[in-house]
Design a protein around this motif. Sequence first.
Motif, PDB file in Angstrom:
ATOM      1  N   PRO A  72       8.691   7.603   5.919  1.00 57.91           N
ATOM      2  CA  PRO A  72       7.657   7.823   6.931  1.00 57.91           C
ATOM      3  C   PRO A  72       6.600   8.837   6.512  1.00 57.91           C
ATOM      4  CG  PRO A  72       9.834   7.763   7.934  1.00 57.91           C
ATOM      5  CD  PRO A  72      10.030   7.759   6.451  1.00 57.91           C
ATOM      6  N   SER A  76       1.499   4.731   4.167  1.00 59.07           N
ATOM      7  CA  SER A  76       1.874   3.337   4.430  1.00 59.07           C
ATOM      8  C   SER A  76       0.884   2.775   5.431  1.00 59.07           C
ATOM      9  CB  SER A  76       3.291   3.260   4.975  1.00 59.07           C
ATOM     10  OG  SER A  76       3.634   1.937   5.260  1.00 59.07           O
ATOM     11  N   THR A  77      -0.316   2.568   5.008  1.00 53.97           N
ATOM     12  CA  THR A  77      -1.377   2.130   5.905  1.00 53.97           C
ATOM     13  C   THR A  77      -1.454   0.619   5.949  1.00 53.97           C
ATOM     14  OG1 THR A  77      -3.026   2.122   4.139  1.00 53.97           O
ATOM     15  CG2 THR A  77      -2.698   4.187   5.314  1.00 53.97           C
ATOM     16  N   GLN A  78      -2.176   0.132   6.930  1.00 55.73           N
ATOM     17  CA  GLN A  78      -2.361  -1.309   7.059  1.00 55.73           C
ATOM     18  C   GLN A  78      -3.126  -1.854   5.867  1.00 55.73           C
ATOM     19  OE1 GLN A  78      -3.703  -2.480  10.873  1.00 55.73           O
ATOM     20  NE2 GLN A  78      -4.027  -4.595  10.332  1.00 55.73           N
ATOM     21  N   VAL A 412       7.204  -0.822  17.910  1.00 53.52           N
ATOM     22  CA  VAL A 412       6.356  -0.095  16.961  1.00 53.52           C
ATOM     23  C   VAL A 412       5.388  -1.010  16.230  1.00 53.52           C
ATOM     24  CG1 VAL A 412       8.122   1.653  16.645  1.00 53.52           C
ATOM     25  CG2 VAL A 412       8.033  -0.277  15.080  1.00 53.52           C
ATOM     26  N   ASN A 416       3.770  -1.337  11.231  1.00 58.20           N
ATOM     27  CA  ASN A 416       4.231   0.052  11.183  1.00 58.20           C
ATOM     28  C   ASN A 416       5.698   0.165  10.799  1.00 58.20           C
ATOM     29  OD1 ASN A 416       1.718   1.143  12.044  1.00 58.20           O
ATOM     30  ND2 ASN A 416       2.214   0.530  14.147  1.00 58.20           N
ATOM     31  N   TRP A 417       6.255  -0.874  10.225  1.00 58.57           N
ATOM     32  CA  TRP A 417       7.664  -0.862   9.864  1.00 58.57           C
ATOM     33  C   TRP A 417       7.997   0.319   8.953  1.00 58.57           C
ATOM     34  CZ3 TRP A 417      10.475  -1.103   5.348  1.00 58.57           C
ATOM     35  CH2 TRP A 417      11.833  -1.408   5.465  1.00 58.57           C
ATOM     36  N   LYS A 419       6.561   3.137   8.697  1.00 60.86           N
ATOM     37  CA  LYS A 419       6.423   4.435   9.360  1.00 60.86           C
ATOM     38  C   LYS A 419       7.602   4.721  10.279  1.00 60.86           C
ATOM     39  CE  LYS A 419       1.350   4.324   9.351  1.00 60.86           C
ATOM     40  NZ  LYS A 419       0.143   4.334  10.195  1.00 60.86           N
ATOM     41  N   SER A 420       8.191   3.674  10.838  1.00 61.75           N
ATOM     42  CA  SER A 420       9.260   3.871  11.812  1.00 61.75           C
ATOM     43  C   SER A 420      10.642   3.864  11.179  1.00 61.75           C
ATOM     44  CB  SER A 420       9.189   2.783  12.889  1.00 61.75           C
ATOM     45  OG  SER A 420       9.295   1.505  12.293  1.00 61.75           O
ATOM     46  N   ASN A 439       3.975  -8.291   4.987  1.00 63.46           N
ATOM     47  CA  ASN A 439       2.754  -7.619   5.417  1.00 63.46           C
ATOM     48  C   ASN A 439       1.568  -7.937   4.518  1.00 63.46           C
ATOM     49  OD1 ASN A 439       4.083  -6.439   7.545  1.00 63.46           O
ATOM     50  ND2 ASN A 439       4.448  -4.507   6.500  1.00 63.46           N
TER      51      ASN A 439
END
Length: 552
Positions: A72, A76-78, A412, A416-417, A419-420, A439
């Motif tokens: 996290p 780890s951005t989109q 989430v 955002n996998w 990040k969580s 992704n």
Amino acid sequence: MEALKASAFPPRHRSFFSPIAAAPCPTSPRLPIPVWLLHTPSIKHRRSTTPLPFPAIRRNRRSFKICTAVTPTAPSTQESFSPESEGEKFDWYAQWYPVVPICDLDKRRPHAKTVLGLDIVIWYDRNEDAWKVFDDSCPHRLAPLSEGRIDQWGRLQCVYHGWCFGGSGDCKFIPQAPRDGPPIHTSKKACVAVYPSCVQNGILWFWPNSDPQHQDILSRKRPHYIPELDDPSYTDLMICRDIPYGYEVLIENLMDPAHVPYAHYGIMRMAKVPESLKADREGGRPMEISIQKLDVNGFTAKQVFGENYFIPPCLYYGFFSPGGNQNMNKTSAAGTKKDLVPSVPSQKRALLIFYCVPVSPGNSRVIFASPRNFAVWVERIFPRWIFHIGQNLILDSDLYLLHVEERKLMEVGSINWHKSCYVPTKADALVVAFRRWLNKYGGTQVDWRNKFSGVLPPTPPREQLFDRFWSHTVKCRSCDAAYKSLSVMEHVLQVASIGLIVIVAAAKQGSVSVAARYGLGFGAVLCLVASKWLSHFVYKTFRYHDYDHAFR
């Protein structure tokens, strides 16, 4: 994935269930790269004598960087996981999808299935000697054709008003139309949408596009072929079951060997783990898997006992050689020796093959096969449903965990996998690789084409969540036959018990000896106890089996 291995063939060594890996993820200037990554084997160092078993991934030779699993705190951005270009976007509707093993289909009736949110009906057209896949909707009043029948002329008949259809989807007969009137049944509006389909590796496949331009798709693109599934020297056992959690969570779970000794401890405890390797009761330990290539066509992974391959959208499988030579040693930095990869692969060869089918949000289907070329006689002697007992128990043992996990991930969001979820070890390499593929190329989730709102169905009562009857038993010809036979046997034992009691009560005092009376009474009690045990066995095996981890 590793857990189902135990139900397919006896474990040889604990390390067989503990593959080892490096995790792929987006590189980051702020995330230090550990030393072990510098020695990760790349695909170009593979032996030239071992070809990749699927050409789809071999075609794209673009390099792929290996790095640690994303935590996290790591970037780890989109943007890091968005498609690089339009040409690399994965098309969910330009793929073959497995529907059901042929051995579970009855040629005498139509079968209802759902794949990618599409309701389809499967039926056998004896006029063309082929299985057909139609849209499960009658063009007349949209009644489900799967509730219909196959008439004496081999046509699919809708039982709502009797309309009949041929193998090409054309309407053959409308009972309400005047016999001397215009041939209204020949109208295009009376036709049913037909999906391209084929049978390969003992499984019925379909192409989720009924447009006429795709009718010859089989000549241009075929489902991935696995020769061992058709090899008579290998076992051919398959199981198919509907699962109450989604496609993404299903694949992640099958790619995760680290959960096996914990979530499946009650089943896996027969595997012997050397005491020197145990840090806890279950015997969990560090693992290594090297991800060697990842692109729009999937990815490959190297493990201690073999190789794994993900071929989107549905196929995940691996090769293993149990009982191989364990003589290879490696000297650690401290100067001690420890076991490493087997130097010579065993002649024993096994595969774990998973077809993960997206059904609808919160629902999926798994088709599992474990062909092997050793201990083949076992599956030749015992009926198929015997093996399904253990395999269903494995699927049940982490079912509730994954059902709840999916709902938390939905909150989430797929993007955002990283990040969580905290995934700092190499054991999560395959799971991270799948999320990166999803992704980056798959649009972060299955493309449902706006057929659903995106909300998961509510959690049902526990007995319904763990249901085996409708999710497997009635859809498996072997288990369904066993369920009916054992249920009949249960009632026969009950009747026999009552009959013996009646005989003892009705017999005159002098006509039956005391020994005979006791014998009949004992037989009545034995039949009653056997019927009660059989009733419990049938219920837990074919209808509902809860799983309590606290007492395993």
